[in-house]
Design a protein around this motif. Sequence first.
Motif, PDB file in Angstrom:
ATOM      1  N   ARG A  77      10.194   9.691  -1.876  1.00 47.12           N
ATOM      2  CA  ARG A  77      10.621   8.453  -2.530  1.00 47.12           C
ATOM      3  C   ARG A  77      11.665   8.742  -3.601  1.00 47.12           C
ATOM      4  O   ARG A  77      12.634   7.990  -3.756  1.00 47.12           O
ATOM      5  N   THR A  78      11.475   9.839  -4.326  1.00 44.02           N
ATOM      6  CA  THR A  78      12.384  10.149  -5.435  1.00 44.02           C
ATOM      7  C   THR A  78      13.699  10.739  -4.948  1.00 44.02           C
ATOM      8  O   THR A  78      14.778  10.277  -5.332  1.00 44.02           O
ATOM      9  N   ALA A  98      13.679   8.310   7.292  1.00 47.40           N
ATOM     10  CA  ALA A  98      13.730   9.527   6.475  1.00 47.40           C
ATOM     11  C   ALA A  98      14.711  10.534   7.074  1.00 47.40           C
ATOM     12  O   ALA A  98      15.442  11.214   6.344  1.00 47.40           O
ATOM     13  N   ASP A 156       2.656   6.085   4.029  1.00 47.83           N
ATOM     14  CA  ASP A 156       2.634   4.907   3.165  1.00 47.83           C
ATOM     15  C   ASP A 156       1.509   5.021   2.142  1.00 47.83           C
ATOM     16  O   ASP A 156       0.793   6.037   2.083  1.00 47.83           O
ATOM     17  N   GLU A 157       1.354   3.986   1.332  1.00 51.07           N
ATOM     18  CA  GLU A 157       0.383   4.057   0.235  1.00 51.07           C
ATOM     19  C   GLU A 157      -1.015   3.624   0.658  1.00 51.07           C
ATOM     20  O   GLU A 157      -1.964   3.700  -0.130  1.00 51.07           O
ATOM     21  N   GLY A 209      15.066   8.546  -1.674  1.00 54.36           N
ATOM     22  CA  GLY A 209      15.100   7.103  -1.822  1.00 54.36           C
ATOM     23  C   GLY A 209      14.341   6.411  -0.703  1.00 54.36           C
ATOM     24  O   GLY A 209      14.603   5.257  -0.364  1.00 54.36           O
ATOM     25  N   TRP A 210      13.360   7.134  -0.130  1.00 55.98           N
ATOM     26  CA  TRP A 210      12.613   6.641   1.024  1.00 55.98           C
ATOM     27  C   TRP A 210      11.494   5.709   0.577  1.00 55.98           C
ATOM     28  O   TRP A 210      10.781   5.994  -0.395  1.00 55.98           O
ATOM     29  N   LYS A 211      11.348   4.601   1.291  1.00 59.71           N
ATOM     30  CA  LYS A 211      10.281   3.655   0.972  1.00 59.71           C
ATOM     31  C   LYS A 211       9.813   2.989   2.259  1.00 59.71           C
ATOM     32  O   LYS A 211      10.626   2.380   2.968  1.00 59.71           O
ATOM     33  N   ASP A 232       9.710   3.583   9.955  1.00 59.59           N
ATOM     34  CA  ASP A 232       9.850   4.088   8.589  1.00 59.59           C
ATOM     35  C   ASP A 232      10.059   5.598   8.598  1.00 59.59           C
ATOM     36  O   ASP A 232      10.854   6.140   7.820  1.00 59.59           O
ATOM     37  N   ARG A 280       8.675   0.273   4.740  1.00 61.80           N
ATOM     38  CA  ARG A 280       8.922  -1.166   4.737  1.00 61.80           C
ATOM     39  C   ARG A 280       7.816  -1.945   5.433  1.00 61.80           C
ATOM     40  O   ARG A 280       7.715  -3.161   5.255  1.00 61.80           O
ATOM     41  N   SER A 329       3.729  10.954  -1.045  1.00 65.74           N
ATOM     42  CA  SER A 329       5.136  10.982  -0.624  1.00 65.74           C
ATOM     43  C   SER A 329       6.092  10.757  -1.784  1.00 65.74           C
ATOM     44  O   SER A 329       7.234  10.326  -1.581  1.00 65.74           O
ATOM     45  N   ALA A 330       5.646  11.075  -3.014  1.00 65.80           N
ATOM     46  CA  ALA A 330       6.487  10.829  -4.191  1.00 65.80           C
ATOM     47  C   ALA A 330       7.815  11.562  -4.112  1.00 65.80           C
ATOM     48  O   ALA A 330       8.856  11.041  -4.535  1.00 65.80           O
TER      49      ALA A 330
END
Length: 300
Positions: free
Chosen positions: A270-271, A200, A220-221, A274-276, A196, A278, A266-267
């Motif tokens: 993500r914004t 980035a 990650d969250e 477009g990273w998320k 992941d 997996r 990591s907002a």
Amino acid sequence: MKILVLGATGYAGFHISRALRQEGHTVLGLTRDATGDRARELLVEEVRPVEGLMSDPETYRAALEGADAVVCAALDMNDPLGSDRLLFRTLREARERTGRSRHLVFTTGITFLTTTGEVWDEQTPADPGNPLYLRAQAEQDLKDSGLPHTVVRPSFIYGGSGRSSKSAQWFIAARTGEPVFYGDTTKRYTWVHVDDLATAYVAVLRQPGAFDGQTFMLGDEHRPTLLSVQQACLDAAGCTAGITFQSADAGGMLESCADRDELVDSAKARTLLGWKPRHPGILEDTLTYYAAWDRARPQS
């Protein structure tokens, strides 16, 4: 693009190099030994090894000048700030000599940040009293250099070969039967799977000009206690020995620096990227991570 990756045979650098190649880039990987096992693994991933040292820019200058972008995923433990500054200088000299800039994606971390706030983001200040503050100094030097760049700050990395990860330390401790936990048993960390993390870098280098001067925190969250992660790693390795608890100071400088919650937001990544992430998190598939680490170890 043609991209030079410094630290390509390291833990994160190897996965970053592979991901960039899979994106279709031509990737050159700096390594101390272009004939070693890790360099041969790069070749299998279609990454071309370049033998050299961060501390000696002449060994990688030609590769850098032929590149369109550079990724630094290396840390020279003998002179970290000095080698970073040599890299910045070499990039400036290459710009002056060739008339074009190369975008640098520069990797630091999070442990040099202050204790201010429960969750850290890109605006969290660095702590000048932290022994790892030199990473903040390198970031500032890069900003002052005028070089096109993006800074990536990974949280704690896991997955794949493990190599230099904390999870690998615990897998090794499981083998010896002497697991030790250092410091505050309630502290929590943010984690990021190494693949992941690599995505980035791919996202940044799809349109590097859009992210010039930006810094991104990556994690990650999930925010488990470190003790729960250590126990999961020991269980995955089949270790039945009890954990011995010691002070953070007993574990050395790195344990002392990180003896607290290290949680990131990591907002921004993500914004803007477009990273998320997996992967499901380090606690969700620890048996798989142990098997990957075990298989990656040299076989006797």
